[in-house]
Design a protein around this motif. Structure first.
Motif, PDB file in Angstrom:
ATOM      1  N   VAL A   1       1.118   6.601  11.618  1.00 53.83           N
ATOM      2  CA  VAL A   1       0.566   6.999  10.325  1.00 53.83           C
ATOM      3  C   VAL A   1      -0.897   6.591  10.210  1.00 53.83           C
ATOM      4  O   VAL A   1      -1.742   7.358   9.757  1.00 53.83           O
ATOM      5  CB  VAL A   1       1.381   6.378   9.174  1.00 53.83           C
ATOM      6  N   GLY A   2      -1.212   5.362  10.604  1.00 53.70           N
ATOM      7  CA  GLY A   2      -2.582   4.881  10.506  1.00 53.70           C
ATOM      8  C   GLY A   2      -2.646   3.375  10.654  1.00 53.70           C
ATOM      9  O   GLY A   2      -1.621   2.694  10.772  1.00 53.70           O
ATOM     10  N   ASP A   3      -3.869   2.854  10.656  1.00 47.52           N
ATOM     11  CA  ASP A   3      -4.088   1.417  10.806  1.00 47.52           C
ATOM     12  C   ASP A   3      -4.472   0.790   9.467  1.00 47.52           C
ATOM     13  O   ASP A   3      -5.073   1.439   8.607  1.00 47.52           O
ATOM     14  CB  ASP A   3      -5.202   1.154  11.828  1.00 47.52           C
TER      15      ASP A   3
ATOM     16  N   ALA B   1      -5.225  -5.995  11.185  1.00 46.34           N
ATOM     17  CA  ALA B   1      -4.670  -5.741  12.518  1.00 46.34           C
ATOM     18  C   ALA B   1      -3.228  -5.263  12.452  1.00 46.34           C
ATOM     19  O   ALA B   1      -2.326  -5.828  13.076  1.00 46.34           O
ATOM     20  CB  ALA B   1      -4.779  -6.988  13.396  1.00 46.34           C
ATOM     21  N   THR B   2      -2.991  -4.209  11.663  1.00 45.51           N
ATOM     22  CA  THR B   2      -1.651  -3.632  11.569  1.00 45.51           C
ATOM     23  C   THR B   2      -1.704  -2.133  11.847  1.00 45.51           C
ATOM     24  O   THR B   2      -2.731  -1.487  11.642  1.00 45.51           O
ATOM     25  CB  THR B   2      -1.036  -3.849  10.177  1.00 45.51           C
ATOM     26  N   THR B   3      -0.585  -1.594  12.285  1.00 52.38           N
ATOM     27  CA  THR B   3      -0.430  -0.161  12.491  1.00 52.38           C
ATOM     28  C   THR B   3       0.863   0.282  11.832  1.00 52.38           C
ATOM     29  O   THR B   3       1.897  -0.376  11.993  1.00 52.38           O
ATOM     30  CB  THR B   3      -0.381   0.193  13.992  1.00 52.38           C
ATOM     31  N   ALA B   4       0.793   1.373  11.062  1.00 55.45           N
ATOM     32  CA  ALA B   4       1.971   1.894  10.367  1.00 55.45           C
ATOM     33  C   ALA B   4       2.508   3.122  11.091  1.00 55.45           C
ATOM     34  O   ALA B   4       1.742   3.948  11.600  1.00 55.45           O
ATOM     35  CB  ALA B   4       1.628   2.241   8.924  1.00 55.45           C
TER      36      ALA B   4
ATOM     37  N   HIS C   1       2.505  -5.671  13.360  1.00 49.01           N
ATOM     38  CA  HIS C   1       1.435  -6.648  13.173  1.00 49.01           C
ATOM     39  C   HIS C   1       0.938  -7.108  14.543  1.00 49.01           C
ATOM     40  O   HIS C   1       1.704  -7.654  15.339  1.00 49.01           O
ATOM     41  CB  HIS C   1       1.952  -7.853  12.382  1.00 49.01           C
ATOM     42  N   HIS C   2      -0.357  -6.895  14.784  1.00 51.55           N
ATOM     43  CA  HIS C   2      -0.937  -7.298  16.066  1.00 51.55           C
ATOM     44  C   HIS C   2      -1.456  -8.731  16.021  1.00 51.55           C
ATOM     45  O   HIS C   2      -1.589  -9.373  17.060  1.00 51.55           O
ATOM     46  CB  HIS C   2      -2.057  -6.331  16.449  1.00 51.55           C
TER      47      HIS C   2
END
Length: 268
Positions: free
Chosen positions: A174-176, A198-201, A221-222
């Protein structure tokens, strides 16, 4: 400038509701994103008294929020059982009983049981920006201010009732750095809107054991240095700050992300 323009436009539109009338949150939503349906995840914000007679998230629904797994677990064919988890082979297993409230957060700041006031006024985790909102209007203002534009959209989950065993069918990014707004499990209607760096959905398509299909909003969560070390080790046998960690977002929540579509200002 765009935010100021939007606020003036919204007030102008609401003037037509009627002299002396109190505009509702849904009116405000439509003034900003005309002809766009309100996500079901935010329906509780339309309750007039702002308070329900019971907790909004049932004990069995808490498993939607507490399923932890590694990013490499996101692939078609992966078997998932909702619940506090550990990864083992080709299946994610439930290992614990969930408690109600905000006590099961993966973030260290929320480790201990807290009142609603304590939670909303507690220090944020590393890299986290949060705000508690109790009205649809305040949520809209918060996310528009955060992104600096109305060109944003919401994504939410649609877990099936009475289902906790799924197989991953498809994974779409979906997005960062999305802003997550999720209902806190108190009788008073309050949503916690927060962004963690620093997350990606993702939207993960799931198929239940009876063939029912669902979509699961998922966040990876990176940077996990601020996570609860006891919960992480108990679920996945890893320490904070070592590897990316992912989890589902339940039906009483939604993610706000930039929307690059010209025709649909707020796609749900």
């Amino acid at each position: 400038m765009e935010f100021a323009h939007v606020s003036i436009l919204a007030l102008f539109c609401l003037a037509f509701v009627g002299i002396g009338a109190t505009p509702s949150g849904e009116d405000y939503w439509q003034s900003v994103w005309p002809n766009t349906p309100l996500p079901k995840a935010f329906y509780d914000l339309l309750i007039p008294s702002g308070k329900t007679n019971n907790l909004p998230i049932r004990a069995d629904e808490l498993n939607q929020y507490s399923t932890l797994f590694f990013q490499h677990d996101l692939y078609p064919g992966k078997k998932i059982i909702l619940g506090n988890t550990q990864s083992e082979g080709n299946i994610i297993r439930k290992i614990g009983k969930q408690r109600q409230g905000v006590t099961d957060s993966i973030w260290l700041a929320n480790k201990d049981k807290q009142s609603l006031y304590d939670f909303c006024n507690s220090p944020t985790a590393k890299g986290e920006h949060k705000q508690c909102v109790s009205s649809l209007e305040s949520m809209i203002d918060h996310v528009i201010s955060h992104f600096g534009t109305t060109k944003i959209k919401t994504i939410s989950s649609s877990f099936s009732q009475n289902q906790d065993q799924y197989v991953v069918e498809e994974v779409k990014k979906v997005g960062d750095n999305a802003v997550m707004c999720h209902r806190l499990n108190f009788e008073k209607v309050v949503f916690n809107c927060h962004q963690v760096r620093a997350t990606t959905a993702y939207v993960v398509s799931l198929v239940a054991s009876d063939g029912t299909k669902s979509n699961a909003l998922t966040v990876c969560h990176h940077d996990t240095r601020g996570m609860n070390p006891e919960l992480l080790y108990g679920a996945l046998k890893v320490d904070p700050g070592t590897v990316p960690i992912c989890h589902f977002i339940g039906n009483k929540a939604a993610a706000w992300v930039p929307n690059h579509s010209v025709d649909h200002p707020c796609v749900i």
